[in-house]
Design a protein around this motif. Structure first.
Motif, PDB file in Angstrom:
ATOM      1  N   HIS A 234      -8.746  62.562  50.349  1.00 26.75           N
ATOM      2  CA  HIS A 234      -9.110  61.999  49.292  1.00 26.75           C
ATOM      3  C   HIS A 234      -8.749  60.602  50.274  1.00 26.75           C
ATOM      4  O   HIS A 234      -7.322  59.517  49.737  1.00 26.75           O
ATOM      5  CB  HIS A 234      -8.484  62.074  47.933  1.00 26.75           C
ATOM      6  N   GLY A 238     -10.210  52.882  47.966  1.00 28.40           N
ATOM      7  CA  GLY A 238     -10.295  53.677  46.170  1.00 28.40           C
ATOM      8  C   GLY A 238     -10.479  54.705  45.673  1.00 28.40           C
ATOM      9  O   GLY A 238     -10.607  54.913  44.702  1.00 28.40           O
ATOM     10  N   ASP A 239     -10.482  55.564  46.473  1.00 28.18           N
ATOM     11  CA  ASP A 239     -10.330  57.040  46.392  1.00 28.18           C
ATOM     12  C   ASP A 239      -9.588  57.097  44.409  1.00 28.18           C
ATOM     13  O   ASP A 239      -7.835  56.570  44.907  1.00 28.18           O
ATOM     14  CB  ASP A 239      -9.970  58.081  46.772  1.00 28.18           C
ATOM     15  N   PRO A 240      -9.878  57.538  43.767  1.00 27.68           N
ATOM     16  CA  PRO A 240      -9.042  56.934  41.955  1.00 27.68           C
ATOM     17  C   PRO A 240      -7.911  58.756  42.459  1.00 27.68           C
ATOM     18  O   PRO A 240      -7.684  58.884  41.024  1.00 27.68           O
ATOM     19  CB  PRO A 240      -9.750  57.743  41.297  1.00 27.68           C
ATOM     20  N   TRP A 242      -5.264  59.402  43.618  1.00 24.82           N
ATOM     21  CA  TRP A 242      -4.471  59.018  44.204  1.00 24.82           C
ATOM     22  C   TRP A 242      -4.054  58.168  42.671  1.00 24.82           C
ATOM     23  O   TRP A 242      -2.478  57.594  42.608  1.00 24.82           O
ATOM     24  CB  TRP A 242      -3.924  58.017  45.061  1.00 24.82           C
ATOM     25  N   ASN A 243      -4.567  57.137  41.861  1.00 21.59           N
ATOM     26  CA  ASN A 243      -4.073  56.563  40.864  1.00 21.59           C
ATOM     27  C   ASN A 243      -2.551  56.837  40.429  1.00 21.59           C
ATOM     28  O   ASN A 243      -1.797  56.223  39.766  1.00 21.59           O
ATOM     29  CB  ASN A 243      -4.783  56.734  39.509  1.00 21.59           C
TER      30      ASN A 243
END
Length: 553
Positions: A234, A238-240, A242-243
Motif C-alpha cells: 500500500h 494516496g492509497d486509502p 492508511w486513512n
C-alpha cells in the motif's frame, strides 16, 4: 509491596533520573477488556494501595508487552508516584485477542477501552494518556475523538500522520520499515524492539538488497510479517488503506493539553514539530522538548518520563504547572538549550546558499550561464547513505567521505565561515533537474565540513518524482522541460562553527534508507529490474538551485 520491590523501584527511579518515591501500589494482571467485535484485550491495573474510592487513570496502550522493561519504564514509575495506571496490550499482542495489524485498529479499540475505563467504579471519569513511539500513536488515535475529552496526553516521538515515518515524500523508507517489521515479528519469541543483534542486522541488510523486496520479511526472519506486507502493498500515492491510521486531519480543537518530547535525529521529528505548530494554531496548550537524540535513545526516554511525571502531576493531582517556556530546543554543536514561545523561534531570517559551477556553494547566485552538473543513478548500484534519522543505530551524524567520493553524487561546498552560524528552523531546498526518466528521486543533504575536511550530515530530504504526482505544488515544469523540485529537509537547531564550511549533496537516491527507484514505474515491492537514469542539475541564472537556511540572530 515487599521491601525488596520498593528498593528495586527506588533503583529504577535513580536510573531513570526521577525523584525518588516509594508509594505502595497493587497490580491486577490480565484484566480483560471486551471490544465491540467480541475480542478481549488484556491489561494490567496499577492502583495506589491506600486508595479509597475512584481516581483518575493514566492509560498506556502498547504492542510490546506489559512486563519486564516496559513495566519498569512505562507503568511502575507512575504507580510509585500515586497515579492509577492501566497498561493494555494492543490487539493481537501478548495475550490480547485478534490479529495485530499495526496502526489499523487503534482508533476503535482505543475508544472502546476509554469507554470501558470510565465505566469502572475505580475510575472517576478523568483519563490521561501517555507513551512514546507506537504508544504515542495510540494516543493520536483516541485524543481528538474522545467525548468527553481526555485530561491530557503525552505523545512522544510519534506523529498524527504516523505513515510519514515510512513514506517520505513518496519514497518508501525501507530500512526503517523492515527493521521494525523484524522486531515486532519476533518480539513474542524473546526479541524486543530496538537495536538488532549483529547477525540479524546483517540478514536484514542482505534482505534489503535482494529483489523483489516484497519477500524481504521472509528472508530476514523466516516468515511473513503482516506489517511489511501492508507497507509494501500500500505504498502508492494516496492509497486509502492508511486513512484509518492518519489523524492529521482530525479536529484539533478537541485535543486536551499536549506535552511532547522528540530528538533532532528521531525519524518522527519533522512530523512532530509540524503537529506542534498545528496544535498551537488550534489554541491547544502544548509543550515540546527537542534534544540531540536518535529514536529511543535512553536520554530521550528519561526526558519524556521526567516531563510526564510533572505533566501528569499538574493535570491529575493539582501540582504546579511545568516551568519554562513551552518550546525547548537543544542547539547542536553549541552544547546549549534554547527556549521559545513558539516553533520556529522568532528571530530567524532565511539565507539562501546557491549551487554554483565548479562545485561552489555561495550566497550569490550565478549571474549568467553555467553548464549543468550531471550524474547517473543506477539501481543496480544504488547511491548509499550513512547516518540520518534512522529507527535504530547507526543513525545520526556520520562521516560522508565514501558517499561524496562517488560519481553519482554532486557536491557543492561553501567558503570557510568567518563566524558561528546558528541554523534554527525548517531547512528547504529548490533544485532544478532534468531527469532522463519521469520516474526518479531527488535526494538533497546539507553537511558540516570541519577544518580537518570531515563532512558530517546535518539534515536531508528526498522527493520521489512520479507522473501521477508531477506537476504539483512542490514540483513545477519549466518551458524548457527542467523541473523545479522543492525538497523539504529535516528541521534542526545546529551551530556551524567558525572555520567550518557548508556543503550540499545532490543525488538520485539514499539506499537502503529509501527504496531504490527502479526508473520503470514498477511498484518498488515487486520490481526485479531497473534502468539507469541520467540526471542534469541546473544552477544557472535561469535555474537558481539553492538551499535556504533559517539563520538565528
Amino acid at each position: 509491596m515487599s521491601v525488596l520491590a520498593r528498593l528495586g523501584g527506588l533503583l529504577a527511579d535513580a536510573a531513570l533520573g526521577l525523584p525518588l518515591r516509594a508509594t505502595a501500589y497493587t497490580v491486577e494482571r490480565d484484566v480483560a477488556v471486551p471490544m465491540p467485535d467480541g475480542v478481549a484485550l488484556l491489561g494490567d491495573h496499577y492502583r495506589p494501595a491506600a486508595a479509597d474510592g475512584p481516581l483518575p487513570v493514566v492509560l498506556v496502550r502498547l504492542p510490546y508487552g506489559r512486563a519486564g522493561v516496559f513495566a519498569h519504564a512505562f507503568a511502575a514509575p507512575y504507580a510509585r508516584r500515586g497515579f492509577q495506571v492501566f497498561v493494555q496490550s494492543t490487539r493481537g499482542t501478548f495475550g490480547s485477542g485478534g490479529l495485530f495489524r499495526p496502526f489499523t485498529t487503534e482508533h476503535e479499540d482505543g475508544l472502546a477501552t476509554l469507554a470501558w475505563l470510565r465505566a469502572r467504579p475505580w475510575c472517576d471519569g478523568r483519563v490521561a494518556m501517555t507513551g512514546a513511539s507506537y504508544f504515542g500513536h495510540t494516543q493520536w488515535a483516541v485524543a481528538p475523538y474522545a467525548d468527553p475529552p481526555l485530561v491530557s496526553v503525552s505523545p512522544h516521538v510519534t506523529a498524527a500522520q504516523v505513515t510519514r515515518a515510512f513514506y517520505e515524500h513518496g519514497a518508501p523508507m525501507v530500512e526503517n520499515a523492515l527493521e521494525w517489521s523484524v522486531a515486532i515479528g519476533r518480539q513474542e519469541a524473546g526479541g524486543l524492539p530496538g537495536p538488532l543483534r549483529p547477525r540479524l542486522r546483517a540478514r536484514v541488510q542482505r534482505a534489503l538488497r535482494a529483489l523483489p523486496l516484497q519477500a524481504a520479511d521472509t528472508a530476514a526472519v523466516g516468515a511473513p510479517v503482516p506489517f511489511w506486507r501492508d507497507f509494501t502493498g500500500h505504498a502508492a500515492p494516496g492509497d486509502p488503506f492508511w486513512n484509518v491510521a492518519d489523524h492529521h486531519g482530525a479536529d484539533l480543537t478537541r485535543m486536551p493539553p499536549v506535552s511532547m518530547v522528540t530528538g533532532w535525529w528521531d525519524l518522527f521529528c519533522a512530523a512532530q514539530l509540524a503537529d506542534h505548530a498545528r496544535l498551537r494554531a488550534a489554541g491547544v496548550p502544548v509543550r515540546i522538548t527537542v534534544g540531540p537524540w536518535l529514536h529511543g535513545d535512553p536520554a530521550e526516554l528519561r526526558t519524556a518520563l521526567r516531563d510526564d511525571v510533572a505533566w501528569l502531576g499538574h493535570h491529575l493531582h493539582g501540582a504546579p504547572a511545568p516551568q519554562g517556556l513551552p518550546v525547548r530546543l537543544y542547539l547542536q554543536r553549541a552544547g546549549t538549550w534554547l527556549e521559545s514561545q513558539s516553533w520556529p523561534p522568532p528571530g530567524s531570517r532565511p539565507v539562501a546558499h546557491h549551487l554554483r559551477a565548479g562545485g561552489r556553494l555561495t550566497e550569490e547566485a550565478e549571474a549568467g550561464d553555467a553548464p549543468p552538473g550531471r550524474f547517473t543513478f543506477d539501481p543496480a548500484d544504488p547511491t548509499p547513505t550513512v547516518g540520518g534519522p534512522l529507527l535504530v543505530r547507526p543513525g545520526g551524524q556520520a562521516d560522508n567521505a565514501a558517499v561524496e567520493a562517488r560519481d553519482d553524487v554532486l557536491v557543492f561546498t561553501g567558503p570557510v565561515l568567518s563566524r558561528d552560524v546558528d541554523v534554527v528552523g525548517h531547512v528547504r531546498a529548490r533544485v532544478h533537474v532534468r531527469p532522463e526518466h519521469e520516474h526518479a528521486d531527488v535526494f538533497v543533504r546539507l553537511c558540516d565540513v570541519s577544518p580537518d575536511g570531515v563532512s558530517r550530515n546535518v539534515v536531508d530530504g528526498v522527493r520521489r518524482l512520479d507522473p501521477r504526482t508531477v506537476p504539483a505544488a512542490d514540483v513545477t515544469v519549466g518551458e524548457d522541460g527542467v523541473l523545479a523540485v522543492d525538497v523539504e529537509l529535516f528541521p534542526t537547531a545546529y551551530r556551524f562553527r567558525a572555520g567550518h564550511r557548508l556543503r550540499m549533496q545532490v543525488a538520485g537516491g539514499a539506499f537502503p534508507r529509501f527504496a531504490r527507484n527502479p526508473g520503470t514505474g514498477e511498484p518498488f515491492a515487486t520490481a526485479t529490474t531497473g534502468r539507469p537514469c541520467r540526471v542534469e542539475v541546473h544552477h544557472d541564472a535561469a535555474h537558481p538551485s539553492r538551499v535556504e537556511l533559517p539563520v538565528l540572530g
